[in-house]
Enzyme design. Structure first.
Site, PDB file in Angstrom:
ATOM      1  N   ARG A  50       1.001  -1.104   0.171  1.00 43.36           N
ATOM      2  CA  ARG A  50      -0.027  -0.012  -0.020  1.00 43.36           C
ATOM      3  C   ARG A  50       1.000   1.278  -0.024  1.00 43.36           C
ATOM      4  NH1 ARG A  50      -2.123  -3.148   3.818  1.00 43.36           N
ATOM      5  NH2 ARG A  50      -4.012  -4.085   3.585  1.00 43.36           N
ATOM      6  N   HIS A  98      -3.861   2.814  -5.465  1.00 43.64           N
ATOM      7  CA  HIS A  98      -4.366   1.180  -5.508  1.00 43.64           C
ATOM      8  C   HIS A  98      -3.976   0.801  -6.882  1.00 43.64           C
ATOM      9  CE1 HIS A  98      -5.516   0.503  -1.369  1.00 43.64           C
ATOM     10  NE2 HIS A  98      -6.248   1.587  -1.265  1.00 43.64           N
ATOM     11  N   TYR A 101     -10.806  -7.370  -5.738  1.00 46.04           N
ATOM     12  CA  TYR A 101      -9.684  -6.508  -5.512  1.00 46.04           C
ATOM     13  C   TYR A 101      -8.758  -6.410  -6.779  1.00 46.04           C
ATOM     14  CZ  TYR A 101      -6.026  -3.420  -3.578  1.00 46.04           C
ATOM     15  OH  TYR A 101      -5.109  -2.316  -3.517  1.00 46.04           O
ATOM     16  N   ARG A 150      -0.791  -1.422  -6.309  1.00 46.86           N
ATOM     17  CA  ARG A 150      -1.129  -2.623  -5.750  1.00 46.86           C
ATOM     18  C   ARG A 150      -1.892  -3.757  -6.554  1.00 46.86           C
ATOM     19  NH1 ARG A 150      -1.132  -4.564  -0.321  1.00 46.86           N
ATOM     20  NH2 ARG A 150      -3.232  -5.474   0.436  1.00 46.86           N
ATOM     21  N   HIS A 154      -5.682 -10.644   2.698  1.00 46.75           N
ATOM     22  CA  HIS A 154      -7.134 -10.509   2.648  1.00 46.75           C
ATOM     23  C   HIS A 154      -7.604 -11.717   3.408  1.00 46.75           C
ATOM     24  CE1 HIS A 154      -7.181  -8.005  -1.296  1.00 46.75           C
ATOM     25  NE2 HIS A 154      -6.865  -7.346  -0.274  1.00 46.75           N
ATOM     26  N   LYS A 198      -2.171  -0.071   7.918  1.00 44.28           N
ATOM     27  CA  LYS A 198      -3.531  -0.499   7.960  1.00 44.28           C
ATOM     28  C   LYS A 198      -3.983  -1.685   9.002  1.00 44.28           C
ATOM     29  CE  LYS A 198      -7.550  -1.649   5.040  1.00 44.28           C
ATOM     30  NZ  LYS A 198      -7.970  -2.000   3.820  1.00 44.28           N
TER      31      LYS A 198
END
Length: 183
Positions: A43, A131, A166, A134, A157, A67
């Site tokens: 990230r 994003h 994603y 990623r 995840h 995060k």
């Protein structure tokens, strides 16, 4: 600000175009941020605080994810290590990898976002954000390995369905892999 539907770059040409736009209309730092991001899958909030000494001459890096607050150890691919050596050649170990031109700190995730969006605009794309890096990593990793479980683990995840959504693996792409499947 309207929420964007940020997408991965799915082809080598799209990636090369983005690199070109970042070099041409951004800076070497912005280009390197993108290269670092698409090769690590980190990230942006975990990339911007890095200092040169965290990555130069290393094969693996350990960070604490902002995060999740989890410790993450990841390998720096050989090609990325070469990029790191080139990019940091004239930098000290204490310097921020992605130094801000204003003040003594690193760039902010917002500054990274602006640089990527600007490059996306040059390319006529409105689906680029932080994003994108990623997601591009995840998409390419999945296309190359077909290993969703590993990718889920890399991304931390909780479920494969989250990872698939994603990285933008669509039903169309799944169907394509089954077209010539036969036992």
């Amino acid at each position: 600000m309207k929420e964007k539907n940020v997408q991965p770059l799915r082809t080598a040409k799209e990636i090369e175009d983005m690199k070109w736009a970042l070099r041409r209309y951004g800076s070497e730092r912005d280009y390197f941020l993108f290269v670092f991001g698409i090769n690590t899958g980190l990230r942006v909030s975990d990339m911007v605080p890095l200092i040169v000494g965290d990555v130069r001459g290393k094969t693996h890096v350990v960070i604490r994810e902002k995060k999740t607050n989890k410790t993450k150890r990841f390998m720096l691919p050989v090609k990325l290590r070469e990029e790191i050596e080139d990019y940091t050649a004239h930098m000290s170990d204490e310097e921020y990898l992605f130094a801000s031109r204003k003040g003594n700190g690193p760039i902010t995730p917002t500054q990274a976002y602006r640089a990527l969006v600007k490059a996306g605009d040059v390319l006529g794309r409105d689906d680029i954000g932080t994003h994108t890096m990623r997601k591009t990593f995840g998409y390419a990793y999945y296309r190359r390995t077909k290993d969703l479980a590993f990718l889920q683990n890399i991304f931390n995840h909780s479920a494969p369905s989250i990872t698939k959504r994603y990285i933008g693996i669509t039903q169309e792409e799944i169907d394509e892999t089954l077209k010539d499947f036969s036992l």
